[in-house]
Enzyme design. Structure first.
Site, mmCIF file in Angstrom:
data_model
loop_
_atom_site.group_PDB
_atom_site.id
_atom_site.type_symbol
_atom_site.label_atom_id
_atom_site.label_comp_id
_atom_site.label_asym_id
_atom_site.label_seq_id
_atom_site.Cartn_x
_atom_site.Cartn_y
_atom_site.Cartn_z
ATOM 1 N N HIS A 15 -7.725 -0.604 6.252
ATOM 2 C CA HIS A 15 -8.029 -1.873 6.920
ATOM 3 C C HIS A 15 -8.727 -2.792 5.913
ATOM 4 O O HIS A 15 -9.625 -2.343 5.188
ATOM 5 C CB HIS A 15 -8.942 -1.617 8.125
ATOM 6 C CG HIS A 15 -9.245 -2.866 8.890
ATOM 7 N ND1 HIS A 15 -8.327 -3.469 9.731
ATOM 8 C CD2 HIS A 15 -10.350 -3.651 8.917
ATOM 9 C CE1 HIS A 15 -8.865 -4.554 10.246
ATOM 10 N NE2 HIS A 15 -10.084 -4.700 9.769
ATOM 11 N N ASN A 46 0.832 -1.216 0.000
ATOM 12 C CA ASN A 46 0.000 0.000 0.000
ATOM 13 C C ASN A 46 0.860 1.258 0.000
ATOM 14 O O ASN A 46 0.522 2.249 -0.665
ATOM 15 C CB ASN A 46 -0.953 -0.003 1.198
ATOM 16 C CG ASN A 46 -2.195 -0.820 0.918
ATOM 17 O OD1 ASN A 46 -3.030 -0.432 0.102
ATOM 18 N ND2 ASN A 46 -2.307 -1.977 1.568
#
Ligand code: GAR
Length: 220
Positions: free
Chosen positions: A113, A18
């Site tokens: 998340h 990410n």
């Protein structure tokens, strides 16, 4: 004149895929944020190599060498101050933070998340989703609050669960969505297009996106 680009620190503990997506997105000239620093709680985090090769300053703060969470966070704050950081993006950063630190960065720290929050907080999110039998999984970017995996939701992406999915195959598809969602969410925050109001976010523009995700797909 080039608009001010918000200085962002990305905090990682491992792979850093990410983080990589954020670094690549921030290369666009019109992106409202620059990734100035990558900070890892693990000195051997694979993500540090990509960041260094991308010419980004890295800091490794080995959490095991700090006796207390507060001491770790003091070192973290020093690194953030030194780099003039304005926004923090947690990207697989696996350390719980104290309410004091979270409060200092309130509405200036975001996290990704791998579930559709508020479902499936904590670890093993894909196992949790599969054992609950949900048909739609996904990922969430949210402002960080002191409670685990909670805070005003900025953006979510939904992914259909397939009948043969294992936690690993579902994780792969959710991760691909994460890599698109996180840069888009950071863009909104850095550009000041989204704000917290009563523990929800407001401000993004609605577009005419009327197609629902059906899982299983509609037949006929
Ligand atoms: C990502 O799936 C991220 O959503 C998750 O850890 C992975 C890190 O991968 N984060 C959490 O579970 C936080 N609660 P990456 O290091 O390749 O970005």
């Amino acid at each position: 004149m080039t608009a001010h680009r918000k200085k962002v620190a990305v905090l990682i503990s491992g792979r850093g895929s990410n983080m990589e997506a954020l670094i690549v997105a921030a290369r666009a000239v019109d992106y409202p944020a620059e990734i100035t620093t990558v900070i890892s709680s693990q000195p051997d985090a694979p993500g540090l190599t990509f960041a260094r090769n991308a010419g980004i300053a890295t800091v490794a703060l080995d959490h095991k060498t700090f006796q207390a969470r507060e001491a770790f966070e003091a070192a973290l704050q020093t690194a953030l101050d030194a780099a003039g950081v304005e926004l923090i993006a947690l990207a697989g950063f696996m350390r719980l933070m104290t309410p004091d630190f979270v409060g200092r960065w309130r509405d200036r720290m975001i996290n990704i998340h791998p579930s559709l929050l508020p479902s499936f907080k904590g670890l093993h999110t894909h196992e949790q989703a599969l054992s609950a039998g949900v048909r739609v999984a996904g990922c969430t970017v949210h402002f960080v609050r002191a409670e685990l995996d909670s805070g005003p939701i900025i953006a979510q992406a939904a992914v259909a669960v397939q009948s043969g999915d294992t936690a690993a195959t579902l994780a792969d598809r959710v991760l691909a969505a994460e890599h698109k969602l996180y840069p888009a969410a950071l863009r909104l925050v850095a550009a000041g297009q989204i704000h917290v109001d009563g523990e929800k976010t407001i401000g993004y523009e609605d577009v005419n996106q009327t197609t629902a995700l059906f899982s299983p797909p509609l037949q006929g």
